[in-house]
Design an enzyme around this catalytic site. Structure first.
Site, short mmCIF file in Angstrom:
data_model
loop_
_atom_site.label_atom_id
_atom_site.label_comp_id
_atom_site.label_asym_id
_atom_site.label_seq_id
_atom_site.Cartn_x
_atom_site.Cartn_y
_atom_site.Cartn_z
N ASP A 314 45.56 34.82 -19.53
CA ASP A 314 44.67 33.99 -18.73
C ASP A 314 45.51 32.97 -17.98
OD1 ASP A 314 42.35 32.94 -17.66
OD2 ASP A 314 41.29 32.86 -19.57
N GLU A 515 33.78 26.64 -17.11
CA GLU A 515 34.80 26.43 -18.13
C GLU A 515 34.73 25.03 -18.74
OE1 GLU A 515 38.54 28.47 -17.59
OE2 GLU A 515 37.78 29.47 -15.81
#
Length: 792
Positions: A314, A515
């Site tokens: 990621d 997020e």
């Protein structure tokens, strides 16, 4: 050229010639030698054998399109690239769809330019976060977020959504999506809760596998990873939904077998569905970051679960591993990562990996293993079978497929099926022949109903309906239904007393986020707009329907008490008519909660029966009219001081605004009047800001008066070109010298107390008379430093 049913295209000698290392490229239209003639030379193993070390290392590096150019691609030959949530073609995150395809062709051509010495020129793959449709691209269908799809429980629907999404991705020339998220979210305070299908691992397993099949096709069947299909990614392995207190990228603690039973449970189904890649998670498991966790990335994922595909990192996740930086982390590759997602520091990472293979820190066998997995993914996608450019694919540039009526019909169906009716005092379904007033700033607000990961990473902000062409707001869907039924609908965002409607629909909810920006300390819904409207209509004797937009269940006892009917609408995407379909009975409400709904506001984890107002599986039908007993509206968090944090984790605090003269900068991002504010990574993706001042520019923040001193975490890369001042409460302080001393010394803390600055008031202004860039990660107010001297 024709499909071979296993990859993209078969036939075509041009790419075969490039892969064979030929200096000249024959015209594909006149080539007569079939690609099969060089098939043995184009296997992943054969290609690997002819690659230089420099090219091998480049295959496992994934930079962001905002940080490289096609010229960089031609030089380094990266194996993969991505566009982050705020990255668009040519620096424009609102670029038209045609620019995405144009840039895809440019990267393809750069990666396949002939190399000397017989080395193969290997096409690069482009990956994107198409997490609820190809929503980064203007004009694409925006499907409901996963939390809404979880409420449908409809495997066939999810599979059709995946297929539609894949087709729209291929229209723009992209190969790979970082979806689906198969997190099992267990604490709704987590800012990514809406990316989860639910809190039940069994449901997440079923729907996650269905999405993989929709995106890729089914293994062994014609068309698998073929025309109109893209590579899928199951993410994030593992534990992303189980962090302590729901903190994004935090720690997951407990017995490993117990954690695996919940948070790794969806992966066998995704692997069984043939998922091409798995993304490593940001979080730690019992203190060990997943990007460097060999027992889990290799031992469990590869060994126990039998995954043979590609493991991708990621966003700079490897840089969080102990002893690592974004540009230097052999630990991640040795632990089992195959591809580093390194948006900006790709050059340093390439150099360090190259040196580490040469000095034996990284065994060549491990590098070759990772490169082979990249090449095998490309082979499965058929890019070695003769495809020339992304625009030459069957769907490349077929703009009628992007946001097509057929795809929007699926999205409308999904929006309708996801609506969960929590309360109904005999009011729903509404009569379309009635006089209806629609209130709330979210009613005619496509960006808000789309949520995060829509055109931009965080969504919302300065986005407007114009950024979602072809979309239908909830208001527009209601207006169309009422018009068809012979009634009268009026939009009154702030409510109106000019007339007395038969019923009022109040649309309200969370502002978009993504997020860690969406992390919360509790589950209180604090915005007063919807509540005030519901109470005002009730005081006039007008019955109301509350339509609540959110990325998670929240404590809304006050709103539930005030409304006659309450619909959890989640984040329905671009097709607001799906919401209207339920309100007026065009479809029956079949949505059921995939998350328990909290009865209290403290932020207790899900799966706590004592804290659940509505359990998983709850959802009313029209026939099951239900009037709730008055709910407890007591919540200590409502009166807690929330004004101390002005900026943190990439987000302005509640009631805090940033302006450049008269130009509003939502979440301290954007530009105007000499100020340009952009995202910057400090501890996490874009959790800080880089603020560029032109000569004479001013940046002002206003917010609650909470604490007498200011604490500002900042960094200066280059000293100011002219005087810089900070002003508060009518008193100004020249901070030029302090900023000059801070040049090049990393992150520091600026403490401004009454000793040097008037802390009174709720306004802080920075002004620069010359060019200057200030980097900021936190701004807070407190009383602990009131008696201290100011410091830089």
């Amino acid at each position: 050229m024709v499909r071979n049913g296993l990859g993209r295209l078969a036939g075509g000698a041009a790419l075969a010639a490039l892969l064979a290392g030929c200096a000249a490229v024959p015209d594909v239209r006149s080539a007569s030698a079939p690609a099969a003639a060089t098939a043995s030379a184009n296997t992943p193993e054969a290609l690997l054998a002819r690659m230089s070390l420099e090219r091998k290392v480049a295959q496992i590096i994934m930079p962001d399109i905002g940080a490289i150019t096609p010229q960089d691609m031609r030089r380094y030959r990266f194996g993969t690239i991505l566009n982050g949530g705020n990255s668009g073609p040519y620096g424009n995150d609102k670029a038209p769809a045609a620019d995405w395809l144009k840039l895809a062709d440019e990267y393809w051509q750069a990666s396949t330019a002939p190399l000397t010495g017989g080395e193969p020129a290997i096409p690069a793959l482009w990956a994107t976060d198409a997490v609820h449709g190809h929503a980064n691209v203007i004009g694409a269908t925006v499907f409901p977020h996963n939390i809404a799809l979880g409420a449908t429980g409809d495997v066939d629907l999810i599979r059709r959504i995946g297929a539609a999404t894949a087709a729209e991705i291929e229209v723009t020339g992209i190969d790979w999506t970082f979806a689906p998220t198969i997190a099992v979210a267990r604490d709704d305070r987590w800012g990514r809760t809406y990316e989860s299908y639910g809190e039940d691992p069994v449901l997440v397993s079923r729907l996650g596998a269905a999405m993989v099949e929709g995106l890729q096709g089914r293994p062994g069947e014609p068309g698998f990873l073929g025309e109109g299909k893209v590579a899928a990614t199951a993410k994030h392995f593992f534990g992303d939904g189980g962090t302590a207190q729901g903190v994004d990228q935090g720690d997951v603690n407990g017995n490993l077998a117990d954690l695996m039973a919940i948070h790794a449970a969806p992966y066998p189904a995704a692997i069984g569905a043939g998922v091409a890649s798995v993304m490593a998670s940001f979080n730690s498991i019992n203190g060990s970051k997943m990007h460097g966790n060999a027992p889990l990335l290799t031992g469990e994922l590869r060994g126990t679960l039998g995954f043979e595909g590609l493991v991708v990192g990621d966003w700079n996740g490897h840089g969080q591993v102990t002893g690592c930086t974004n540009g230097n982390c052999p630990q991640a590759l040795l632990a089992g990562l195959d591809v580093y997602m390194v948006p900006e520091d790709w050059k340093a990472l390439h150099a360090s990996l190259l040196a580490q293979v040469k000095d034996g820190t990284i065994p060549m066998a491990r590098l070759d293993e990772a490169v082979l997995r990249v090449l095998r993914l490309k082979a499965k996608l058929g890019i070695f079978d003769g495809e020339v450019t992304p625009s030459a694919r069957a769907l490349g540039g077929k703009w009628d497929r992007l946001g097509s009526p057929e795809h929007r019909a699926i999205a409308r169906e999904a929006a309708a099926k996801s609506q969960v009716l929590l309360k109904n005092a005999g009011l729903l379904p509404l009569d379309p022949a009635a006089r209806i007033e629609v209130a709330g700033s979210a009613a005619d607000n496509v960006p808000q109903q789309a949520g995060g990961w829509s055109v931009t990473w965080q969504g919302g902000g300065d986005l407007t309906a114009a950024d979602f062409p072809g979309a239908t707001s909830i208001w527009a869907g209601i207006a169309a239904a009422v018009k068809a039924g012979g009634g009268e609908a009026v939009l009154a965002p702030k409510g109106s007393t000019a007339s007395t409607p038969d019923v009022a629909i109040v649309v309200f909810g969370e502002e978009p986020y993504a997020e860690f920006v969406g992390d919360r300390k509790d589950l209180v819904f604090r915005d007063q707009e919807g509540l005030a409207l519901l109470k005002a209509y009730r005081a006039r004797g007008i019955r109301t329907v509350a339509v609540f937009l959110s990325g998670r269940p929240l404590w809304v006892n006050r709103e539930l008490n005030a409304a006659d009917a309450f619909v959890a609408a989640w984040l329905p995407g671009s097709e607001g008519a799906g919401v209207a379909d339920i309100l007026f009975g065009q479809r029956r409400p079949t949505g059921r909660l995939s998350f328990s709904w909290p009865a209290t506001c403290e932020g207790a984890p899900v799966n706590d029966a004592q804290a659940a107002l509505f359990p998983v599986g709850f959802g009313l039908a029209f026939e099951s009219a239900r009037t709730l007993l008055p709910l407890d509206e007591t919540c200590a968090a409502l009166t807690a001081d929330t004004g101390a944090v002005w900026f943190a984790n990439g987000k302005l605090g509640m009631q805090v605004q940033a302006v450049a003269d008269n130009a509003l900068l939502p979440d301290l991002r954007g530009g105007g009047n000499g100020i340009t504010a952009t995202g910057l990574d400090r501890r996490a993706q874009e959790d800080a800001r880089r603020i560029a001042f032109a000569p004479g520019a001013k940046l002002t923040l206003t917010g609650p008066e909470s604490g007498a001193a200011w604490r500002i975490a900042y960094q200066v890369s280059q000293r100011p070109a002219g005087p810089v001042t900070v002003t508060a409460g009518g008193k100004s302080l020249d901070i030029t010298q302090g900023l000059s001393v801070a040049e090049g010394k990393g992150w520091r803390e600026m403490v401004l107390t009454p000793a040097c600055l008037d802390a009174a008031g709720a306004r802080l202004t920075f002004a620069s008379k010359g060019d200057f860039t200030l980097q900021i990660s936190e701004i807070t107010r407190d009383d602990s430093a009131v008696q201290a001297e100011c410091s830089f």
